[in-house]
Structure formats: C-alpha cells, structure tokens
Scaffold this active site. Structure first.
Site, short mmCIF file in Angstrom:
data_model
loop_
_atom_site.label_atom_id
_atom_site.label_comp_id
_atom_site.label_asym_id
_atom_site.label_seq_id
_atom_site.Cartn_x
_atom_site.Cartn_y
_atom_site.Cartn_z
CB SER A 201 -0.89 0.00 1.25
OG SER A 201 -0.09 0.32 2.38
CE LYS A 202 -1.99 6.45 -2.80
NZ LYS A 202 -3.43 6.49 -2.57
NE ARG A 203 0.23 0.62 5.90
CZ ARG A 203 0.71 -0.60 6.05
NH1 ARG A 203 1.75 -0.80 6.82
NH2 ARG A 203 0.15 -1.62 5.43
#
Ligand code: GLU
Length: 438
Positions: A201-203
């Site tokens: 994910s963006k994390r």
C-alpha cells in the site's frame, strides 16, 4: 484453438500503481506470447470516482512502459449495451427492481465453483453471496455487471487479474449463466506484499508508475521488475522485453504472494542503466539534470554531446537511478559545490594547499585535456613535489566534484575541463590554507 483475447480493465480513480501495472503487464505478455489481442478497457462507469486526469495518467503510464494495446474501449460508451443486458435479466426474472436500482438475484442455495488456472478449484456457497445492484438508480452499471457484459461481448478468453477480485468471480459467473453466455477462463494473480509482508500500500511508498519515471527508473527496468512479481523462470533475474514475450506463460506464475523489494528494483535499474544505449542515456541524463534543477537546458546543451555521453558512461557505473546520475553530474557546471561533511577531516590539512596549487598550475599549462593528457600533467606535478598520487587524490576529487566518490580522477578532471578544474583547485587550496592558519 481459439485466439487469445485478454484485457486490462483499470478503473480510472487514481494513478496506475504497482499492482495495476503488474496486471497490465501480465495480460500484455500473455497476449504477445500467444500472438493474441490485448484490450485496454477503461472502467469508468462510476462517475463519482472516475476522472479524466486519471485516464490520461493511465494511458501515459502504459505508453511509457511500452504496453501497447490492440483495441481500446471506454465503458461509458457502452451504457446502452449494459442497459439492454439488464432488461434481458429483468425479463428472465433473474433481476428485479428495487428503489430505482436493478438488482441481480443470487440463488439462495447451491455452490458456485471458480476453476482458476492458478488457484485451482475454489468453491463459494451461494447463500453467502448477497443479491447485488447491477444498474444504479442513475442508470449506470456497476463493476460486476458491466465487466461481464463487456468481457463477453469483447470475446475475452482469459480474465487475468489480481486475487483481490477472487470474491467477485462467483458473482460474475452467476451473471454469465443468467445471460446464457460462455465463461472465460480465470487466472487470479498472487497478491503483492510490502517488505513487512502486509498487503502493498501507500505506506510502503508504493508509488505510481509515473513517479518511478520521475525518480529516474528506466521503463525496461520496471517491466523486468514487475514481471518478477509473481512470475519466475528458473533463477534468472534479468529479462529483456523480448525474452519476457518469449518465456512468459501462466504456468510460470506462482501461487504465493510476491514481495515488493525496492532494493531489488534499484539493482535491476542499475543493470539496465549499464545496458542502455549511450546516446539515449546521455539524452535522458540531460533531461534529468534539468528536472533536478542542477542546470538549465542551455547549460546542458553547452556541454556538447560528446561530453554528456562520456559523463553518462562514467556515472552509470556507480549510480542506480538517473536522478542519482544527474546529481553526480553537478560538477560539470560552473557552480560552487559544497563539500560533503564526510570530507571534513580529509580537507583539514593545511599541507595540501601547496600541492593543489601546483597541480592547478600544471593543469592550467596542459594543452591536452584528455584523461591521458591530464594524467601526465598531474603526475608530472606530483613528481616535482615528491608526493604519491594517493596523498592528494581524495582532496583533488572533493575539490572538483564536491564528492568523496566519483568516477576515475583523470576522467573527472578531463570532463570538468580546464577552467572549472583550475578554479576549483585554487579555491580549495585557499580554503585549506585559511583553515590551517585559523
Ligand atoms: N476495474 C476493475 C479494477 O480496476 C477491473 C477488475 C477486473 O480486471 O475485472 O480493479
């Protein structure tokens, strides 16, 4: 055998990210390997979430990656077709109207089986699948419905997509059956995980394809890297596009999740930088020097093609992205280069001031500024000073490049040219002298 027809069907609600690009690539490779057709279908029926900007970004990303399509559709151009199919289901009693929307009736008993080419047989209990909206009250079709109507109309033979869609597949199969249409084959690709083994994910800094371009990755490196997210061929890591087309097939796709490893991406990019055609690389280096604000387009042009090409050839050895190469090329331009902190001790030596002056003088008098020519001049000066090269090499390097790591010293001097080299050596000598006295 029927011709292979596959599609990539992004919803234009955001940029093309790693997961989407991997799905696009696997479909494209499957089509190219089998001499089939690759369809790009923009699934834009959700008007509240789709944007024109996202469509443009997706198309630009595909162009840049070299994923060309044979047919192109926008789902919103087919709304009439979707409505007619919904009418058909209403007539057959397979759908009903409720609060202005059209709902698909899921059987209240039985099992729906997905025969997946990668996962094998997956069973879903019908009572656990709830009735679903197929036409919203504004008349637009929902994903599961438009997807079936279009895949079927477009003659899609293989639906290859991320396994986050596996739960949609039984619903789609039920819709195919209710419409009396033939099922395609399904292949759900293993998930992509971040380095911490949770869903990417963006994390994890999972950025868009165009952001990778901005960060100085080559498209062939990303293609190579994306191909290895779930597919393998022995323990080979480096694949050209042609090799991938030749070797790619579904049996090479594994069942277990793929792990996104940014270090590996950097390594692969480095490999492709080293294989890149120099003329192309020089041009890209020039563009990245401008992008990074290191010099103006005029200054880059002022270097001349030969110098830029030579710089690209040398700088790709130790830098893994075009951005890193561009920053390492800053010494080619008339700027004051701040000395790096790690050079502090090295340059706190008053006794280096005189040798730097001497070398500057020798280079100022040097008529042949090729790497061989400047080497001769520098060695001559060192002989007179009775110093070995290693006594001054690092100081000269930092003075000229502002860095403790660079290509070979004589290459660097030759590339920087006489004027910049002499001025920087003298400035460094002055600075060292002052330091010693202070
Ligand atoms: N529009 C869907 C998505 O972007 C497509 C899924 C599919 O390939 O069926 O996730």
């Amino acid at each position: 055998m029927t011709e292979v027809r596959v599609r990539f069907a992004p919803s234009p609600t955001g940029y093309l990210h790693v997961g989407g690009a991997r799905t696009a690539l696997f479909n494209w490779l499957y089509a190219r390997h089998h001499g089939g057709t690759f369809i790009l279908r923009i699934e834009d029926t959700d008007r509240t979430r789709s944007t024109e900007e996202a469509i443009e970004q997706i198309l630009e990303s595909m162009h840049w990656l070299g994923l060309d399509w044979d047919e192109f559709y926008r789902q919103t151009d087919r709304l009439e077709v979707h409505r007619r199919a919904a009418q058909e289901l209403l007539k057959k009693g397979a759908a009903y109207e409720h609060e202005g929307a059209v709902w698909f009736r899921v059987p209240k008993s039985g099992v729906t089986v997905v025969e997946d080419l990668l996962l094998g047989r997956v069973e879903f209990q019908n009572p656990e699948l709830k009735d679903l909206v197929i036409l919203r009250s504004d008349g637009t079709p929902t994903y599961n419905f438009a997807c079936v109507v279009d895949d079927s109309d477009m003659g899609v033979t293989h639906v290859i997509r991320g396994d986050d869609h596996l739960n949609n597949t039984p619903k789609q199969i039920l819709i195919y059956r209710a419409l009396g249409r033939e099922l395609p084959k399904f292949a759900h690709l293993p998930m992509i995980l971040g380095p911490d083994k949770t869903k990417l994910s963006k994390r994890h800094g999972a950025v868009s394809v165009l952001e990778y371009r901005r960060r100085g990755f080559l498209p062939e490196a990303l293609i190579n890297f994306f191909a290895r997210l779930g597919w393998s061929h022995g323990d080979q890591e480096i694949f050209s596009r042609e090799e991938l087309i030749e070797l790619f097939d579904l049996p090479g796709v594994g069942k277990s999740a793929a792990v996104f490893d940014e270090q590996k991406l950097l390594w692969i990019n480095h490999e492709w930088l080293r294989r890149a055609d120099l003329e192309r690389l020089a041009k890209l280096l020039g563009e990245f020097i401008v992008q990074e604000g290191i010099a103006t387009p005029e200054e880059v042009a002022g270097l001349g093609e030969g110098k830029l090409r030579r710089a690209a050839e040398l700088l790709r050895e130790r830098n893994k992205t075009l951005v890193a190469m561009a920053h390492a090329a800053a010494f080619l331009f008339p700027r004051e280069l701040p000395w790096p902190e790690e050079a502090g001790e090295l340059l706190a030596k008053k006794e280096l001031a005189e040798p730097l002056e001497e070398i500057a003088a020798a280079l100022e008098a040097c008529e042949d500024f090729s790497p061989q020519g400047v080497e001769q001049a520098v060695r001559g000066a060192l002989e007179r000073l009775e110093l070995p090269l290693k006594a001054v090499a690092q100081a000269v390097r930092v003075a000229i490049t502002g860095r403790t790591v660079s290509p070979g010293l004589f290459d660097v001097i030759s590339l920087a040219g006489m004027e910049l080299t002499v001025a920087r050596l003298r400035a460094a000598a002055r600075r060292l002298g002052e330091k010693g006295e202070g």
